[in-house]
Write a protein that holds these residues in place. Structure first.
Motif, short mmCIF file in Angstrom:
data_model
loop_
_atom_site.label_atom_id
_atom_site.label_comp_id
_atom_site.label_asym_id
_atom_site.label_seq_id
_atom_site.Cartn_x
_atom_site.Cartn_y
_atom_site.Cartn_z
N GLN A 476 42.12 2.85 4.75
CA GLN A 476 41.40 1.86 5.55
C GLN A 476 42.24 1.39 6.73
O GLN A 476 41.72 1.25 7.85
CB GLN A 476 41.03 0.67 4.66
CG GLN A 476 39.97 0.98 3.60
CD GLN A 476 38.67 1.42 4.22
OE1 GLN A 476 38.28 2.59 4.08
NE2 GLN A 476 38.00 0.53 4.91
N ALA A 477 43.52 1.16 6.50
CA ALA A 477 44.40 0.74 7.59
C ALA A 477 44.49 1.82 8.65
O ALA A 477 44.51 1.53 9.86
CB ALA A 477 45.78 0.40 7.03
N ARG A 478 44.55 3.08 8.18
CA ARG A 478 44.61 4.18 9.14
C ARG A 478 43.33 4.28 9.97
O ARG A 478 43.39 4.47 11.20
CB ARG A 478 44.85 5.50 8.39
CG ARG A 478 45.08 6.69 9.33
CD ARG A 478 45.34 7.97 8.57
NE ARG A 478 44.15 8.47 7.89
CZ ARG A 478 43.95 8.43 6.60
NH1 ARG A 478 44.88 7.90 5.81
NH2 ARG A 478 42.84 8.90 6.06
N GLU A 480 41.22 1.81 10.66
CA GLU A 480 41.19 0.68 11.59
C GLU A 480 42.11 0.92 12.77
O GLU A 480 41.76 0.61 13.92
CB GLU A 480 41.59 -0.60 10.85
CG GLU A 480 40.57 -1.07 9.83
CD GLU A 480 41.04 -2.30 9.08
OE1 GLU A 480 42.11 -2.84 9.47
OE2 GLU A 480 40.35 -2.73 8.14
N ARG A 481 43.30 1.47 12.48
CA ARG A 481 44.24 1.75 13.56
C ARG A 481 43.67 2.80 14.52
O ARG A 481 43.78 2.67 15.74
CB ARG A 481 45.56 2.23 12.96
CG ARG A 481 46.66 2.43 14.01
CD ARG A 481 47.98 2.80 13.36
NE ARG A 481 47.92 4.08 12.68
CZ ARG A 481 47.89 4.24 11.38
NH1 ARG A 481 47.91 3.17 10.58
NH2 ARG A 481 47.83 5.46 10.84
N GLN A 482 43.04 3.81 13.94
CA GLN A 482 42.44 4.85 14.78
C GLN A 482 41.31 4.29 15.64
O GLN A 482 41.16 4.67 16.81
CB GLN A 482 41.93 5.99 13.90
CG GLN A 482 43.04 6.81 13.25
CD GLN A 482 42.49 7.84 12.27
OE1 GLN A 482 41.32 7.80 11.89
NE2 GLN A 482 43.36 8.76 11.85
N GLU A 483 40.51 3.36 15.07
CA GLU A 483 39.41 2.74 15.83
C GLU A 483 39.97 1.89 16.96
O GLU A 483 39.43 1.90 18.09
CB GLU A 483 38.54 1.91 14.90
CG GLU A 483 37.39 1.19 15.57
CD GLU A 483 36.38 2.14 16.21
OE1 GLU A 483 35.63 1.69 17.10
OE2 GLU A 483 36.35 3.33 15.83
N GLN A 484 41.03 1.13 16.67
CA GLN A 484 41.64 0.32 17.71
C GLN A 484 42.20 1.19 18.83
O GLN A 484 42.05 0.88 20.03
CB GLN A 484 42.75 -0.55 17.11
CG GLN A 484 42.25 -1.64 16.18
CD GLN A 484 43.37 -2.35 15.47
OE1 GLN A 484 44.55 -2.01 15.65
NE2 GLN A 484 43.03 -3.36 14.66
N GLU A 485 42.83 2.30 18.44
CA GLU A 485 43.36 3.21 19.44
C GLU A 485 42.23 3.84 20.26
O GLU A 485 42.36 4.02 21.48
CB GLU A 485 44.19 4.29 18.75
CG GLU A 485 45.48 3.78 18.13
CD GLU A 485 46.19 4.84 17.31
OE1 GLU A 485 45.58 5.92 17.11
OE2 GLU A 485 47.33 4.59 16.86
#
Length: 536
Positions: A476-478, A480-485
């Motif tokens: 999930q953290a990955r 979210e990080r990918q979406e933010q990027e």
């Protein structure tokens, strides 16, 4: 004259150390005379070896060979995985015909991954590392690594990797090395014969361990029903300079004095804490067989690929002690001892108290297998039907771990796994004293083993669940990080497009638009914000 000299040496080395007594324990017939009269005898090489890839506590070793490969004696066929693990070596040269599940010596009776090797009869050695005869001048880490490479484990039954025990860490000061030669189980005599015949070699291993640990004293504990072993060890000690810090101590014969915590209590008076290890109180304990294996590894460069095994019981035609390649099956040992003189009622791996039944004679010898025991109906009569517990308390009186076996039994029976741990279930060494004295014939140890197995299974499931949750959280953290990027990239692309659009506009149209905006700004009540720069 020589006899007088030996007597003088023995008197000088006779221990006057104060001994303590552990709680409980029982006296039982030892039946050791069946097998300890003959010298250790090498066994003919079997046609097939079945070598388990896990012969130690910890992570299973990872296979380095494949089906169809030829291996040499002493060649590493499985490498350790992780810190608490040990390699496995080929016990002889031959062809790997299978790597598959096969019955192994374990209380569960289950199978495990094994390498099946058809021996070629040549018994050819692989190239071995050079001996480390100058080990006192070498880095201790190099010596420990040699012991780890050799696959040395506890040979008294625990099978804990010896290199790990000899690495207690800088935060623990080890003061005493205890060498376990008690061999308290009835029938078993492999350590007895080893001490009688190879006392000097055992002491060489003890010297190496003393060097690695830097201890102040070494105590070798042997039950007083082994006078020949005590004499042999003391005579061998007199021929070295080790007697300044080493003592051979004869201890009273009382089962289970060979338990690690019980032997430490007898020799030092110290108690290993609940759920603790001896290193926490400055002590390391090793078996005499492990000491000999350490000497083999360091001084000869030989891995642990064979051991002394007692083949005994009144059902065996000629009980004796054999030098056995690891992977030799029980039926081969029995055949070498003349087979059965009477139909055995029970075939055990280990002694009658802590051993477990072998369901198949094709089960192989491992590094921790010290006995194959064939009992007649007279030696092992049918168990009487279990009756209700009468709360007599005899089980608590004989428990060497100071537990409350009756409470453990009730909670195990009711499957109350949380409550049973409150009574220190894992301090139980499964010695069988409680079941031996139980007037109701309750198989107490079976309940304790069941509870331990269930708790281990539950803990394993818990670890799997925690790992799954951690992986899900990481995923999930990955995401979210990918979406933010991704959003950041989109904003950057939009800004670049706007900047590009502004750069491509007609300068004349830009000037007209700016003038229109200035004119609108001069009108009363105009809401258009001025974007031009005011003049002085």
């Amino acid at each position: 004259m020589r006899k007088m000299t030996e007597m003088a040496i023995l008197q000088r080395l006779s221990s006057k150390r104060r001994l303590w007594r552990f709680h409980g324990g029982i006296h039982i017939p030892d039946e050791k005379d069946l097998s300890n009269a003959c010298a250790i005898e090498p066994i003919p090489l079997p046609a097939r070896l079945v070598i388990p890839l896990q012969q130690h506590i910890g992570a299973p070793a990872r296979a380095l060979i494949g089906v169809g490969e030829r291996v040499l004696k002493g060649q590493m066929i499985a490498e350790p995985v992780g810190f608490i693990s040990a390699p496995v070596h080929a016990s002889s040269s031959g062809l790997v015909v299978a790597i598959e599940q096969h019955p192994v010596p374990h209380p569960s009776g289950l199978s495990a991954l094994c390498a099946l090797i058809e021996t070629d009869g040549e018994d050819r050695w692989a190239e071995l590392p050079p001996p480390l005869t100058d080990y006192p001048q070498l880095d201790p880490g190099l010596i420990r690594e040699r012991i780890r490479w050799a696959g040395v484990v506890g040979m008294g039954g625990a099978s804990f990797p010896t290199s790990v025990k000899l690495s207690p860490g800088t935060d623990r000061e080890i003061q005493t090395l205890v060498i376990n030669g008690a061999e308290c189980e009835p029938y078993i005599t492999c350590d007895d014969r080893l001490m009688r015949e190879r006392a000097g070699h055992i002491l060489e291993g003890v010297r190496i361990m003393h060097h690695l640990l830097g201890v102040k004293e070494v105590l070798i504990g042997i039950e007083d029903n082994k006078p020949e072993a005590i004499e042999a060890m003391r005579l061998a000690l007199a021929e070295t300079d080790m007697h300044a810090y080493t003592e051979v101590v004869a201890i009273p014969t009382l089962y289970p004095s060979g338990g690690e915590k019980q032997l430490i209590r007898i020799l030092t008076g110290k108690e290993v804490p609940t759920n603790g290890i001896p290193a926490q109180i400055g002590i390391v304990c090793q078996n005499v067989g492990s000491a000999a294996a350490v000497a083999d590894a360091v001084l000869d460069g030989r891995p642990l690929i064979s051991r002394v095994v007692t083949v005994t019981g009144r059902a065996i035609a000629h009980p004796r002690n054999l030098e056995v390649p690891v992977g030799t099956t029980a039926d081969h040992l029995i055949a070498h001892c003349g087979g059965y003189r009477a139909t055995p009622r029970k075939l055990l791996c280990g002694g009658p108290m802590m051993g477990f039944e072998l369901k198949q004679t094709e089960t192989p010898v491992t590094k921790s297998s010290n006995c194959v025991l064939a009992l007649t109906a007279e030696e092992s009569p049918s168990a009487d039907a279990a009756l209700a517990c009468i709360r007599c308390g005899r089980c608590a009186e004989v428990c060497p771990a100071k537990l409350l076996p009756q409470q453990l039994y009730w909670h195990a029976r009711s499957k109350d796994l949380d409550r049973i741990q409150d009574y220190n279930l894992f301090d139980c060494i499964e010695c069988g004293c409680c079941a031996q004295v139980c007037p109701s014939h309750i198989p107490l140890v079976q309940y304790y083993r069941y509870a331990k197995t269930e708790i281990w299974a539950r803990e394993q499931e818990k670890r799997k669940s925690e790992l799954a949750r951690a992986r899900h959280a990481a995923k999930q953290a990955r995401l979210e990080r990918q979406e933010q990027e991704r959003q950041a990239r989109l904003r950057k692309q939009k800004a670049a497009l706007e900047a590009k659009s502004a750069g491509d506009a007609d300068p004349k149209q830009v000037a007209i638009e700016a003038a229109r905006r200035r004119a609108a700004a001069k009108k009363p009540g105009a809401s258009v914000q001025r974007t031009d720069t005011p003049r002085d």
